[in-house]
Design an enzyme around this catalytic site. Structure first.
Site, short mmCIF file in Angstrom:
data_model
loop_
_atom_site.label_atom_id
_atom_site.label_comp_id
_atom_site.label_asym_id
_atom_site.label_seq_id
_atom_site.Cartn_x
_atom_site.Cartn_y
_atom_site.Cartn_z
NE ARG A 58 -4.13 -1.17 2.08
CZ ARG A 58 -5.21 -1.01 1.30
NH1 ARG A 58 -5.42 0.11 0.68
NH2 ARG A 58 -6.08 -1.98 1.16
CG MET A 83 -14.28 2.72 -5.30
SD MET A 83 -15.22 3.73 -4.11
CE MET A 83 -16.13 2.43 -3.27
CG LEU A 86 -5.97 7.38 -0.35
CD1 LEU A 86 -6.49 8.80 -0.52
CD2 LEU A 86 -4.93 7.05 -1.43
CG HIS A 102 -18.88 8.14 2.64
ND1 HIS A 102 -18.18 7.00 2.30
CD2 HIS A 102 -19.89 7.74 3.46
CE1 HIS A 102 -18.73 5.96 2.90
NE2 HIS A 102 -19.76 6.38 3.62
CG LEU A 137 -12.20 4.68 5.62
CD1 LEU A 137 -11.45 5.11 4.37
CD2 LEU A 137 -12.48 3.19 5.60
CG ASP A 138 -15.42 6.71 4.74
OD1 ASP A 138 -14.89 7.35 3.82
OD2 ASP A 138 -15.80 5.54 4.62
CD GLU A 167 -22.61 10.62 -4.29
OE1 GLU A 167 -21.47 10.62 -4.77
OE2 GLU A 167 -23.20 9.56 -3.97
C1 GAR Z 1 -20.22 7.78 -5.52
O1 GAR Z 1 -21.49 7.45 -5.04
C2 GAR Z 1 -19.30 8.14 -4.37
O2 GAR Z 1 -19.95 8.82 -3.34
C3 GAR Z 1 -18.86 6.77 -3.92
O3 GAR Z 1 -18.66 6.04 -5.09
C4 GAR Z 1 -19.53 6.54 -6.10
C5 GAR Z 1 -18.70 6.89 -7.31
O4 GAR Z 1 -19.50 7.21 -8.40
N1 GAR Z 1 -17.66 6.85 -3.13
C6 GAR Z 1 -17.38 6.03 -2.14
O5 GAR Z 1 -18.11 5.12 -1.81
C7 GAR Z 1 -16.08 6.31 -1.43
N2 GAR Z 1 -15.98 5.54 -0.25
P1 GAR Z 1 -18.90 8.02 -9.63
O6 GAR Z 1 -17.65 7.25 -10.08
O7 GAR Z 1 -19.98 7.96 -10.67
O8 GAR Z 1 -18.59 9.40 -9.17
#
Ligand code: GAR
Length: 205
Positions: A58, A83, A86, A102, A137-138, A167
């Site tokens: 990592r 995803m 880090l 998130h 994380l988060d 979002e």
């Molecule tokens: C989104 O819903 C974002 O919030 C989530 O992945 C999706 C990506 O969609 N992120 C996470 O879960 C991070 N832990 P996108 O590639 O269409 O933006």
């Protein structure tokens, strides 16, 4: 003055940022097949791939990713569906200029499968959160949240789509605030200079 976006897949948040006119100098992905890379290229944005399986640890991956990011000397690094967890080293390298979105109302439902877990918990309000990234994380300081209703008959896809639409509203707003120098962090809380609303209430659609 620009932004580097990190993605792993679809790239719809990345696209929302590009459509909002955010100055993006590069989009980097840890997956060569990420659909968002094609979208970025269509917008004329530089793309690069740093594939995590090519690295022994990592730490090694995060060092290479950090180097790739720094080639573009960004003011802000934006995680948009990136995803990979880090390392603390990567987070420290970009401390105070690393944002994530998130798909839940943090601190509820950190981690994966947030829409399924919200439905299982029976919550009536769900949503998304833009936050500064910390080693925890988060859990970093919250910039803005959007809330949507959970409606009878929702499944994870329907609820997820309702959240995703929000979002795309809040992420460009948060990034713009950052670039305009309007975000202050004190005691783990984010204040927006000028007092713009840090909560968006989404519709029932
Ligand atoms: C989104 O819903 C974002 O919030 C989530 O992945 C999706 C990506 O969609 N992120 C996470 O879960 C991070 N832990 P996108 O590639 O269409 O933006």
């Amino acid at each position: 003055m620009s932004v580097v976006i990190l993605i792993s897949g679809r790239g719809s948040n990345m696209q929302a940022l590009l459509e909002a006119g955010v100055p993006v100098s590069a989009v980097l992905s840890n997956r060569a097949g990420a659909r968002g890379l094609e979208i970025a290229a269509r917008y004329g944005v530089s793309t690069a791939v740093v594939e995590h399986p090519a690295y022994a640890s990592r730490e090694a991956f995060d060092a290479a990713l950090g180097d790739a990011v720094e080639r573009f000397a960004p003011r802000l690094v934006v995680l948009a569906g990136f995803m990979r967890v880090l390392t603390a080293g990567f987070v420290a390298r970009f401390d105070g200029r690393l944002l994530n979105i998130h798909p839940s109302l943090l601190p509820a439902f950190p981690g994966l499968h947030t829409h399924e877990r919200a439905l299982e918990a029976g919550v009536k309000v769900h949503g998304c959160t833009v936050h500064f990234v910390t080693a925890d994380l988060d859990h970093g300081p919250i910039v803005i949240q959007a809330a949507v209703p959970v409606l009878p008959g929702d499944d994870a896809d329907v609820l997820g789509a309702r959240v995703l639409a929000q979002e795309h509203v809040v992420y460009p707003r948060a990034v713009r605030w950052f670039l305009d120098g309007r975000l202050d962090i004190a005691d783990g809380r984010v204040r927006v200079k000028g007092n713009d609303a840090q909560l968006v209430l989404g519709s029932h659609a």
